[in-house]
Scaffold this motif. Sequence first.
Motif, PDB file in Angstrom:
ATOM      1  N   ILE A 290       0.852  -1.194   0.000  1.00 26.60           N
ATOM      2  CA  ILE A 290       0.000   0.000   0.000  1.00 26.60           C
ATOM      3  C   ILE A 290       0.884   1.239   0.000  1.00 26.60           C
ATOM      4  O   ILE A 290       1.764   1.362   0.839  1.00 26.60           O
ATOM      5  CB  ILE A 290      -0.918   0.020   1.234  1.00 26.60           C
ATOM      6  CG1 ILE A 290      -1.728  -1.271   1.297  1.00 26.60           C
ATOM      7  CG2 ILE A 290      -1.839   1.213   1.189  1.00 26.60           C
ATOM      8  CD1 ILE A 290      -2.697  -1.301   2.449  1.00 26.60           C
ATOM      9  N   PRO A 291       0.638   2.156  -0.943  1.00 28.92           N
ATOM     10  CA  PRO A 291       1.453   3.368  -0.965  1.00 28.92           C
ATOM     11  C   PRO A 291       1.259   4.180   0.310  1.00 28.92           C
ATOM     12  O   PRO A 291       0.161   4.217   0.877  1.00 28.92           O
ATOM     13  CB  PRO A 291       0.920   4.144  -2.180  1.00 28.92           C
ATOM     14  CG  PRO A 291       0.177   3.156  -2.982  1.00 28.92           C
ATOM     15  CD  PRO A 291      -0.335   2.132  -2.039  1.00 28.92           C
TER      16      PRO A 291
ATOM     17  N   LEU B 190       1.065   7.238   0.715  1.00 32.22           N
ATOM     18  CA  LEU B 190       0.097   8.316   0.542  1.00 32.22           C
ATOM     19  C   LEU B 190      -1.310   7.819   0.853  1.00 32.22           C
ATOM     20  O   LEU B 190      -2.085   8.461   1.567  1.00 32.22           O
ATOM     21  CB  LEU B 190       0.180   8.844  -0.899  1.00 32.22           C
ATOM     22  CG  LEU B 190      -0.546  10.132  -1.214  1.00 32.22           C
ATOM     23  CD1 LEU B 190      -0.033  11.252  -0.346  1.00 32.22           C
ATOM     24  CD2 LEU B 190      -0.356  10.484  -2.682  1.00 32.22           C
ATOM     25  N   VAL B 191      -1.634   6.647   0.318  1.00 32.93           N
ATOM     26  CA  VAL B 191      -2.955   6.070   0.564  1.00 32.93           C
ATOM     27  C   VAL B 191      -3.148   5.817   2.053  1.00 32.93           C
ATOM     28  O   VAL B 191      -4.198   6.117   2.637  1.00 32.93           O
ATOM     29  CB  VAL B 191      -3.122   4.760  -0.230  1.00 32.93           C
ATOM     30  CG1 VAL B 191      -4.436   4.088   0.093  1.00 32.93           C
ATOM     31  CG2 VAL B 191      -3.023   5.028  -1.714  1.00 32.93           C
TER      32      VAL B 191
ATOM     33  N   PHE C  16      -3.853   9.066   3.897  1.00 35.91           N
ATOM     34  CA  PHE C  16      -5.208   9.555   3.706  1.00 35.91           C
ATOM     35  C   PHE C  16      -6.213   8.692   4.450  1.00 35.91           C
ATOM     36  O   PHE C  16      -7.189   9.183   5.010  1.00 35.91           O
ATOM     37  CB  PHE C  16      -5.556   9.584   2.209  1.00 35.91           C
ATOM     38  CG  PHE C  16      -5.234  10.892   1.568  1.00 35.91           C
ATOM     39  CD1 PHE C  16      -3.946  11.188   1.179  1.00 35.91           C
ATOM     40  CD2 PHE C  16      -6.219  11.831   1.374  1.00 35.91           C
ATOM     41  CE1 PHE C  16      -3.643  12.401   0.600  1.00 35.91           C
ATOM     42  CE2 PHE C  16      -5.929  13.058   0.784  1.00 35.91           C
ATOM     43  CZ  PHE C  16      -4.642  13.342   0.403  1.00 35.91           C
ATOM     44  N   MET C  17      -5.955   7.386   4.475  1.00 34.42           N
ATOM     45  CA  MET C  17      -6.866   6.493   5.191  1.00 34.42           C
ATOM     46  C   MET C  17      -6.991   6.903   6.643  1.00 34.42           C
ATOM     47  O   MET C  17      -8.085   6.949   7.197  1.00 34.42           O
ATOM     48  CB  MET C  17      -6.349   5.061   5.130  1.00 34.42           C
ATOM     49  CG  MET C  17      -6.774   4.291   3.921  1.00 34.42           C
ATOM     50  SD  MET C  17      -6.071   2.629   4.023  1.00 34.42           S
ATOM     51  CE  MET C  17      -6.978   1.847   2.728  1.00 34.42           C
TER      52      MET C  17
ATOM     53  N   PHE D 214      -8.308  10.913   6.965  1.00 32.08           N
ATOM     54  CA  PHE D 214      -9.687  11.198   6.594  1.00 32.08           C
ATOM     55  C   PHE D 214     -10.629  10.023   6.805  1.00 32.08           C
ATOM     56  O   PHE D 214     -11.831  10.191   6.873  1.00 32.08           O
ATOM     57  CB  PHE D 214      -9.756  11.622   5.119  1.00 32.08           C
ATOM     58  CG  PHE D 214      -9.009  12.884   4.851  1.00 32.08           C
ATOM     59  CD1 PHE D 214      -7.861  12.872   4.057  1.00 32.08           C
ATOM     60  CD2 PHE D 214      -9.431  14.074   5.387  1.00 32.08           C
ATOM     61  CE1 PHE D 214      -7.160  14.042   3.815  1.00 32.08           C
ATOM     62  CE2 PHE D 214      -8.734  15.249   5.148  1.00 32.08           C
ATOM     63  CZ  PHE D 214      -7.604  15.230   4.363  1.00 32.08           C
ATOM     64  N   GLY D 215     -10.089   8.835   6.878  1.00 29.12           N
ATOM     65  CA  GLY D 215     -10.976   7.682   6.974  1.00 29.12           C
ATOM     66  C   GLY D 215     -11.430   7.395   8.396  1.00 29.12           C
ATOM     67  O   GLY D 215     -12.477   6.814   8.618  1.00 29.12           O
ATOM     68  N   PHE D 216     -10.610   7.772   9.349  1.00 28.13           N
ATOM     69  CA  PHE D 216     -10.972   7.545  10.741  1.00 28.13           C
ATOM     70  C   PHE D 216     -11.041   8.882  11.469  1.00 28.13           C
ATOM     71  O   PHE D 216     -10.197   9.183  12.307  1.00 28.13           O
ATOM     72  CB  PHE D 216      -9.933   6.669  11.444  1.00 28.13           C
ATOM     73  CG  PHE D 216      -9.841   5.278  10.897  1.00 28.13           C
ATOM     74  CD1 PHE D 216      -8.682   4.844  10.283  1.00 28.13           C
ATOM     75  CD2 PHE D 216     -10.903   4.410  10.995  1.00 28.13           C
ATOM     76  CE1 PHE D 216      -8.582   3.552   9.795  1.00 28.13           C
ATOM     77  CE2 PHE D 216     -10.818   3.123  10.512  1.00 28.13           C
ATOM     78  CZ  PHE D 216      -9.656   2.693   9.908  1.00 28.13           C
TER      79      PHE D 216
ATOM     80  N   ARG E 183       3.586   1.342   8.242  1.00 31.09           N
ATOM     81  CA  ARG E 183       4.367   0.957   7.083  1.00 31.09           C
ATOM     82  C   ARG E 183       5.771   0.526   7.497  1.00 31.09           C
ATOM     83  O   ARG E 183       6.295  -0.500   7.085  1.00 31.09           O
ATOM     84  CB  ARG E 183       4.420   2.125   6.105  1.00 31.09           C
ATOM     85  CG  ARG E 183       5.135   1.775   4.829  1.00 31.09           C
ATOM     86  CD  ARG E 183       5.908   2.962   4.312  1.00 31.09           C
ATOM     87  NE  ARG E 183       7.145   2.496   3.728  1.00 31.09           N
ATOM     88  CZ  ARG E 183       8.287   2.420   4.387  1.00 31.09           C
ATOM     89  NH1 ARG E 183       8.352   2.800   5.637  1.00 31.09           N
ATOM     90  NH2 ARG E 183       9.364   1.963   3.798  1.00 31.09           N
TER      91      ARG E 183
ATOM     92  N   ASP F 142       9.716   9.839   3.302  1.00 25.73           N
ATOM     93  CA  ASP F 142       8.272   9.647   3.171  1.00 25.73           C
ATOM     94  C   ASP F 142       7.479  10.737   3.872  1.00 25.73           C
ATOM     95  O   ASP F 142       6.316  10.966   3.533  1.00 25.73           O
ATOM     96  CB  ASP F 142       7.867   8.278   3.740  1.00 25.73           C
ATOM     97  CG  ASP F 142       7.985   7.176   2.698  1.00 25.73           C
ATOM     98  OD1 ASP F 142       7.810   6.005   3.062  1.00 25.73           O
ATOM     99  OD2 ASP F 142       8.233   7.500   1.522  1.00 25.73           O
TER     100      ASP F 142
ATOM    101  N   SER G  72       7.626  13.636   3.463  1.00 25.51           N
ATOM    102  CA  SER G  72       7.286  14.684   2.505  1.00 25.51           C
ATOM    103  C   SER G  72       5.888  14.492   1.930  1.00 25.51           C
ATOM    104  O   SER G  72       5.262  15.450   1.492  1.00 25.51           O
ATOM    105  CB  SER G  72       8.328  14.720   1.387  1.00 25.51           C
ATOM    106  OG  SER G  72       8.369  13.475   0.731  1.00 25.51           O
ATOM    107  N   PHE G  73       5.385  13.262   1.939  1.00 25.16           N
ATOM    108  CA  PHE G  73       4.037  13.037   1.438  1.00 25.16           C
ATOM    109  C   PHE G  73       2.995  13.680   2.341  1.00 25.16           C
ATOM    110  O   PHE G  73       1.851  13.870   1.927  1.00 25.16           O
ATOM    111  CB  PHE G  73       3.749  11.530   1.332  1.00 25.16           C
ATOM    112  CG  PHE G  73       4.321  10.897   0.098  1.00 25.16           C
ATOM    113  CD1 PHE G  73       5.525  10.229   0.144  1.00 25.16           C
ATOM    114  CD2 PHE G  73       3.650  10.980  -1.107  1.00 25.16           C
ATOM    115  CE1 PHE G  73       6.058   9.646  -0.992  1.00 25.16           C
ATOM    116  CE2 PHE G  73       4.171  10.400  -2.247  1.00 25.16           C
ATOM    117  CZ  PHE G  73       5.385   9.732  -2.191  1.00 25.16           C
TER     118      PHE G  73
ATOM    119  N   MET H 165       2.599  16.522   3.112  1.00 26.14           N
ATOM    120  CA  MET H 165       2.118  17.814   2.640  1.00 26.14           C
ATOM    121  C   MET H 165       0.743  17.676   1.989  1.00 26.14           C
ATOM    122  O   MET H 165      -0.044  18.616   1.964  1.00 26.14           O
ATOM    123  CB  MET H 165       3.103  18.422   1.654  1.00 26.14           C
ATOM    124  CG  MET H 165       3.278  17.587   0.407  1.00 26.14           C
ATOM    125  SD  MET H 165       4.247  18.431  -0.845  1.00 26.14           S
ATOM    126  CE  MET H 165       3.018  19.491  -1.525  1.00 26.14           C
ATOM    127  N   ALA H 166       0.473  16.477   1.458  1.00 30.54           N
ATOM    128  CA  ALA H 166      -0.788  16.294   0.744  1.00 30.54           C
ATOM    129  C   ALA H 166      -1.982  16.282   1.679  1.00 30.54           C
ATOM    130  O   ALA H 166      -3.104  16.533   1.250  1.00 30.54           O
ATOM    131  CB  ALA H 166      -0.747  14.993  -0.062  1.00 30.54           C
TER     132      ALA H 166
END
Lengths: 253, 271, 242
Positions: free
Chosen positions: C78-79, C81-82, C85-86, C89-91, C116, C177, C179-180, C182-183
């Motif tokens: 799993i990336p 980034l994913v 976001f999980m 925003f997912g929890f 990870r 990592d 750095s991700f 920022m998204a």
Amino acid sequence: MTLILEVKDIYKSFDELAVLKGISFDVHQGEVKVIFGPSGSGKSTMLRCINMLDPPQSGDILLHGQSLMDPSANLNKLRAKIGMVFQSFNLFAHMKAIDNIALGPRRVLGLSKEVSMEIAHQALERVKLSDRAHHYPAELSGGQQQRIGIARALAMQPDVILFDEPTSALDPELIGEVLQVMLDIAKEGTTMIVVTHEMGFARAVADEMIFMDEGVIVERGTPQHFFAGAESERAQRFLHRLEVLYGQAEEES
Amino acid sequence: MAKLRRRVDFPMELDKIKKYLKSKIQILKVIVGFTALILSIIIFPSVFQFFNLVSYYDKFIIGAINTINLYIFALVFGLILGLTLAIARVYGGRVISRVATGYIEIIRGTPVVTQIIIITFLPNVFTILVAFADPWSMRYLLSAICLGMNSAAYQAEFFRGSITSISGGQMMAARAIGMTRAQGIRRIIIPQSLRRVIPAWSNEASYLPKVTTAAYIVGVAEVFAWAKSTANATFRTMQVYSLVAVFFIIVIFFVTWFLDIIHDYTKIPGL
Amino acid sequence: MTHGSLNGLGDSDMQELQEVIRWFQYIIVNGLPATLLLTFLGLVFGFILGLLFALGRVYAPRPIKVAISTYERIMRSIPILVLMFMFVFGFPGLFNFVGAGTNATLMAVAFALALRSSAYQAGIFRSAIQSVSPGQLQAAQAIGMTNLQANVFIVLPQAFRLAVPGWSNEYAVVIKDTSFAMAVGIAEMNKLALNLQVESPEFMLFILFVLTLVYFCFTYPVTKYAGEIMTKRLKRLGLGGG
């Protein structure tokens, strides 16, 4: 003489290959047994069966009457009374020499740090390496490492010490120093079972020599018995080949 | 004549079955992999139905295709550049090998996010580049190139490892029969090192799909961008992101499986 | 605040340079702590989990081994980034115990990084444990150590030393990592730099170049030291090779 170790009818196979086919012998206090024979005869396997590093399929091993094959036996406690010296030394690479030796008394026998260190220093003196106490194994020669290995076994004050081809991995000029230590402790009365090709050693201190071939004991007797002229043909051939190798006899075509 | 009935020793039968299976494991791997792949391709769309996301399926396919494109481009670009860098590092002179090493260490020591922002913003500064194509395609292309340059640095290390693992005796033998250095590299060293590198290289090939998500940061419409916009639109955050996660899991599984098969069939015996 | 010109740099150039330096300072001061914090949290929790998983994979009964190795495989696919976001925003609300808003987002990102990293660190420790020469374990057993003692005093100490090169590599991966992040809105160095894109793309590009140097200073010395020098020292001690 007190009976220390009984090996009863050991059978051991790896998958389909039968390596030991019924080995039995006794060891008494202070005895030095030398086991010899061609490679593949199962000698090293048998040593590992004795301290259950590689348990046999059937048979029994009794230390002072206590069976090691018994599932309810405290194997670690029994192993603490059996010392082992490995062909590839197996010193604990991340510890200094003195710590290698002191670790057993401290962590297994539960002795205090001071007492363990004292025991370790004494063992180090017996193998004549007191000046190398604070070196790491990688900084020592093969012969020195093996002597540390012997000291490590001695420090546990075991009932019997197993030697698995202790000099086979050594450069020729280093074999002597290890054999000297082994001779010394044999003369001091240590009970030893030694798997080796060093016939000189056997002749000097062995109380009994056992010739193994293809997983069975073919012949046993005193050193004089063997060197005067062995009975079995296989033993004769093996000894003769050794003598040819070391230049003590001529090759007969 | 009465048949002698032998009592089947159950544990022994089980052992025999296990041994038979172990010997056929290569073919088993192919079969299992194929079945898994086909199953997932068939089942995956129906998950969309299950989550009531069917209307977003088309956009997902576009995003997925973009991701795969980025991946393959970066992998191949990285392979060619990486192999070149590795050869430069091992066989180049003082200057060339230092330059190659510098490139490799800097790229490997900095985040791909920073790299991709730098590269995709070059047209904003060096506005001549905009003349080549429209901004969106430009970004797509630049992202792909950046990912390729990034992957090249990592691949170079794997190639370098496998090249140096081939004993110097091979090159000596090649020179001894009169080959030039270049011929020796091309005909003796590289073929062996390419076969040897497959396990390590498959690490990179399995890692790269995840790196393509960095392109989202600069606005490329790959599969994660789809996930973000769909999640925003439908508020089904966990479902959408899980879908994308499963997508990557399947892709990486397939890549790993495929390379494993290749490794089985191209192994040099004894190496 | 007038400076004389240096080697042909005019006053306006000096002012530009000063502005760039100010921007750069602003980005570092506001962004670097977040990066370092995330790296630290991700590595430490990843270490704890990873070590547990590695021990499980080496010593636990078969079903647990299979479960852990499946977890590892999934987490490696799993990336990041994913994953971020999980958890962000997912929890929603899951991480509010540290304070809603930025803190919760930071914790969520750190958690994603830790999950990870735990999968990769488990692999590193597992292979380190298995690299310890089997003879070491046999010698420990031969002097009567219990399995627990043998592992604690002999196998694991050597395994940790063997794991250092791989672990330093993992550190580099995690810090990159971050750095991700920022998204998902974390005020991270890259994101702060991006704020400049409208005002002055040349500055931004230049600052990003310098940012790469900053990251490089954090990664290269560590991996070079731990990687090469440690490997040489391990070879000298004769560890591993099993």
